[in-house]
Every structure is written in C-alpha cells, then in structure tokens.
Design a protein around this motif. Structure first.
Motif, mmCIF file in Angstrom:
data_model
loop_
_atom_site.group_PDB
_atom_site.id
_atom_site.type_symbol
_atom_site.label_atom_id
_atom_site.label_comp_id
_atom_site.label_asym_id
_atom_site.label_seq_id
_atom_site.Cartn_x
_atom_site.Cartn_y
_atom_site.Cartn_z
ATOM 1 N N SER A 98 0.832 -1.211 0.000
ATOM 2 C CA SER A 98 0.000 0.000 0.000
ATOM 3 C C SER A 98 0.859 1.251 0.000
ATOM 4 C CB SER A 98 -0.941 -0.001 1.210
ATOM 5 O OG SER A 98 -0.248 0.279 2.415
ATOM 6 N N GLU A 99 2.025 1.187 0.669
ATOM 7 C CA GLU A 99 2.929 2.336 0.676
ATOM 8 C C GLU A 99 3.508 2.579 -0.715
ATOM 9 O OE1 GLU A 99 5.192 5.569 2.182
ATOM 10 O OE2 GLU A 99 3.342 4.555 2.768
ATOM 11 N N HIS A 100 3.789 1.528 -1.456
ATOM 12 C CA HIS A 100 4.255 1.700 -2.840
ATOM 13 C C HIS A 100 3.205 2.437 -3.667
ATOM 14 C CE1 HIS A 100 7.909 -0.459 -2.337
ATOM 15 N NE2 HIS A 100 7.371 -1.665 -2.243
ATOM 16 N N ARG A 102 0.969 4.524 -2.481
ATOM 17 C CA ARG A 102 0.927 5.913 -2.013
ATOM 18 C C ARG A 102 2.062 6.733 -2.614
ATOM 19 N NH1 ARG A 102 3.038 9.472 0.996
ATOM 20 N NH2 ARG A 102 4.788 8.103 1.536
ATOM 21 N N GLY A 148 0.350 3.309 11.541
ATOM 22 C CA GLY A 148 0.414 3.852 10.191
ATOM 23 C C GLY A 148 -0.678 3.371 9.261
ATOM 24 N N LYS A 152 -2.085 5.671 6.058
ATOM 25 C CA LYS A 152 -2.003 5.208 4.666
ATOM 26 C C LYS A 152 -3.373 5.228 4.011
ATOM 27 C CE LYS A 152 2.087 2.198 5.012
ATOM 28 N NZ LYS A 152 2.595 2.741 6.282
#
Length: 502
Positions: A98-100, A102, A148, A152
């Motif tokens: 999910s961070e990728h 974002r 976090g 996110k």
C-alpha cells in the motif's frame, strides 16, 4: 521489524516466480513474496514495468490472503506463535504494498499529471484494497490496527480525488474500499469473532456504498463520526469527542447502512419462522447468496444475531457511561460456560490467574498472567473472583486484544454477581440431552427475573426443563420470557417457572 531482501536485480526472474503456480502452503508463498517487496521501489525498473510488478505482487498477495484467512477462521485466540508471526508478516507485506501505491500516487501528483485522474483513482483503490485486507487480518488475529494503517488509508483516499464538492461519493471501487474500511472500524471489530469479521467484510461489499461521507456534519450527529485525514486514527464518534476544524476533517455516517440491515433482518426473521413452522432445518439453504443477498459463512441464526448487533452499533456509537479506575490485582478466572459450570460443581482443576488493570461499576479490563491455557473468543462467558472465599462475578467478553501470542487483554461486561450451575433441556431441541448452563439471579432495574446463560443454539422453544443439583435436587418446567443477549457464543434469557406445566 522484519528485514526485507534487497531489490531483485533481474525483473524477469521475479515475473517468472509470479507467473508460476503458487505453493500449496500460503506461508511458503508469503516468504517468497516478502523477498520481492522492494522491487516496485527499485531504480532498475521504471514506468510501466513498475506498475506491472506492483500489480502482479498485489494479485499474489490477495491470493495468499484468500488461502491464509481460513487458518484464522478455525484458530482460537490467542493464536499460536507460528500462526501469529505469519499473520503479522502478511499484514506488514500488505502495508508495504500500500505504501508503494501511495508513493506512486504522490509522484503523479507532484508532476501535475491530473489528466491521469482516472488512473490515480484505480491505483488508490488498489492501495486501499491492501489496507483493507491488512485491517481485516489484524482484527481476525485479535491484534490492534498496525501503526500507520489509518494514515495510509487516508492518504490513498485523498489522492483518489473521489470526494465531491460539498460531500457525497461515486459508486466506484475506491469509494467502496474506503467506506468498507470505515464501516468495519465503527462496528467494534475487537468484539467480533473471526467468522463474524469475515462475514461482515463480505456483506459490506454489497452495502458499503450506502454509507455517507461528507465534508459537512451528518445528521443525526449522535450517530455520526468524524475523521482527521492528517492523523493516524480511525473514525471518532461525535458523541464521544467534538470534531476538529480544517480542511482535513471529513464526516462519516453509518446510519444509512441500517436500511439495508433492517431489510435483511426482516427477511431472515420471516424465513426462519417459516422454516420452524414447517419443521425445516434453519441451518439449511436459507442463506443461499443468490436468494438471500447475504454471504455464506454463518448459520441463519448467527447471521441474524450479528445483523441485530450491527444495527444497534451503527445507530448508537458506544459511549463510556461509567468512570474507569486503574487497579492492579490478581483474580482467579474461569473461561467458558462449561469451565465455570465445572468450577461451581467442584469438578474442575485450579482456575487460571489473570491481572485486573482497570475496572468500572460495569466491567473490567484484565490481562493474562503467565500465559493462557484456554480458547478465548469475543462474546463468551467468563467468571472471576478475587479470593477463593468470594462468589463468582459473571461477565461477557466484550473485546479481545492480543498483539503478541504471550499476552492477551480482555474487556469484560458484568452480567451478574453470583451464579449457580444448572442443566437445561429445551422442548423441540435437536439434542435430547441436558445442556450445562448458568442460572443468574435478578438484577434490580435491569433484569427483574431469574435468567439463564447457555451456549448459543440452546434456546430452541419457549418451554424447557431446569435441573439444579445442590443439597437438594430441584426440577422445574420453565418458560422463556425474552432473549436479553445473543452473541456468537452464548444466549442469555429471562425465565419464570411455568404456571401451566405440560
């Protein structure tokens, strides 16, 4: 924090692994997945290659989730160490993905590529899908939402650009994933079993878009929540805390979901009544998804009990009506109706030992001391006492938190001061044998009659036989007056001795 392998040098090798058949064991696949999580951030790939790699990793992660989740459905809390670590690793892998998404969305925004708004909405939806899976797995494992996770989720929602001016959302995948995540958060997931959580997750896929999301307060405020998109926090009930100010504040109203829930409750009640009248099994095909509009995974009576609880929770957020006081003292604990029944009859071993760390007039929060030697689930009965000479206080487990396999926290609601071990047998029940149960004394202003707490599914008709073995044997035919509480584990109902026994 687990270490991830360095970026893979050869994209083709990773693509070959992703194209191959998954391993039979999802944990083996998870181990391989975690080796490649840094690939989308690698400087060795650009453009469409990055999108392709990220999408393939997402699909494989979803496949692992679908095969891993059944292990949580059948596991008791607290999870064993190996299962707990595997669940934590999978949740972390999902949040890395999910961070990728974002980061990728942030790059598109910095380049002012607003012409790619539709693509950004798709990427936001895929990122929120990863966050939603992570939230579900954490809840099913009895753990708190990871640090976090909400930040996110809010960042991906903001990047999607799906919020209309003045409020309202479109019927798009990104809106579905975000509204479903919000709806689960306000359903008190820590108070639901893994089976109930999975069923709720599937059910919300069909109704989550009915939830309200707005930049202005939603009426009635007593049933609404507010969200600070700049904070790592879930929706907060307006009734508990006044909303903040600024452009980062959104409002969420789950009350609109109750229209769908009420319709399903009425349908289920009618079908269950029809089945009982003609003598059909209520665990049969009543919940066929094509005819009921409800997912599989729960028996009709279980689904009905859950829908009623959800309707209440979405209409009235939980409020703390009594002050909590911090304490630290040890108590003896019996977990489960049968365990408490055996303790009362003197046929059980030594009760386990827990620590009370806060209490209020209506309940306790307790912490395991020296490990847990029994299976726990939200909604089960638990009895505690401070000294062996004292009587047992009977409680229902309202929530479970187990962020590591060696420690468990429980939130308890007191339902009785004192109880007696009895046996009950209902007319028309599938089993002709007597079932263990606990008899509770009346509770002034709350429960004017004696009550029985028994395993879920015991209550099969209005009339039942009650046997109490003490100094003297007491046998009576009784009549149920009303069902006061129903969870996945227990049923609590008031009764009276039948004035016209048959």
């Amino acid at each position: 924090m687990p270490e991830f392998a360095p970026p893979v040098d050869h994209l083709d090798a990773v693509l070959a692994w992703l194209a191959a058949e998954p391993a039979d064991d999802p944990v083996v696949d998870l181990t391989e997945l975690r080796k490649h999580l840094d690939l989308p951030a690698s400087q060795d790939i650009v453009g469409t290659q990055r999108l392709q790699a990220l999408d393939l990793l997402r699909v494989r992660a979803l496949d692992i989730c679908s095969r891993f989740r059944p292990r949580l459905l059948t596991a008791a809390l607290p999870l064993g160490r190996s299962l707990h670590l595997a669940a934590a690793d999978l949740v972390e892998a999902l949040l890395v993905l999910s961070e990728h998404y974002r980061v990728l969305l942030g790059e598109l925004q910095r380049r002012w590529l607003w012409s790619r708004q539709q693509e950004m909405a798709v990427l936001s939806a895929q990122g929120l899908q990863m966050v939603g899976e992570a939230a579900m797995l954490s809840a099913m494992a009895g753990a708190s939402a990871p640090f976090g996770l909400w930040q996110k989720a809010h960042a991906l929602w903001r990047a999607s650009g799906q919020m209309r001016d003045g409020g309202g959302v479109e019927a798009t995948p990104v809106c579905l994933h975000y509204l479903r995540l919000l709806a689960i958060a306000v359903s008190q997931p820590e108070s639901l079993t893994a089976r109930e959580l999975q069923w709720l997750f599937d059910f919300l896929e069909s109704i989550a878009l009915d939830g309200e999301l707005s930049t202005s307060p939603i009426q009635p405020e007593a049933a609404s929540y507010w969200i600070d998109l700049a904070q790592d926090s879930p929706p907060i009930a307006i009734a508990r805390k006044a909303p903040g100010q600024g452009s980062d504040i959104l409002f969420f109203g789950p009350l609109a979901l109750n229209r769908q829930v009420s319709a399903r409750v009425a349908w289920l009640e009618e079908k269950i009544l029809e089945a009982e009248v003609v003598g059909l099994d209520t665990d049969g095909e009543l919940l066929d998804p094509e005819s009921s509009g409800l997912p599989e995974g729960l028996a009709p009576l279980e689904a009905l009990a859950l829908l009623r609880r959800l309707r209440d929770r979405w209409a009235t957020p939980a409020l703390r009506s009594q002050p909590r006081r911090r304490h630290q003292y040890r108590v003896q604990v019996g977990a489960g109706i049968k365990a408490v029944w055996d303790l009362l009859r003197g046929t059980a071993g030594e009760p386990s030992e827990w620590m009370v760390y806060n209490e209020s007039p209506g309940g306790y929060a307790i912490l395991s001391v020296g490990g847990v030697d029994c299976s726990l689930s939200a909604g089960m009965v638990l009895a505690l006492r401070r000294e062996p000479t004292q009587g047992w206080t009977v409680c229902v487990v309202r929530w479970i938190r187990s962020d590591n396999p060696d420690q468990v926290e429980l939130g308890l609601q007191v339902i009785s001061q004192g109880c007696a071990a009895v046996s009950v047998g209902f007319r028309g029940a599938d089993s002709q044998s007597m079932s263990p149960a606990l008899m509770l004394p009346p509770l002034p202003a709350v429960r004017p009659h004696f009550a029985i707490v028994a395993h879920a599914g015991t209550y099969a008709s209005r009339r039942f036989i009650l046997i109490h073995e003490d100094k003297h044997l007491y046998v009576a035919q009784c009549r149920v007056l009303g069902l006061d509480m129903q969870t996945a584990s227990i049923e609590l109902f008031q009764y009276e001795v039948d004035p016209y026994p048959i």
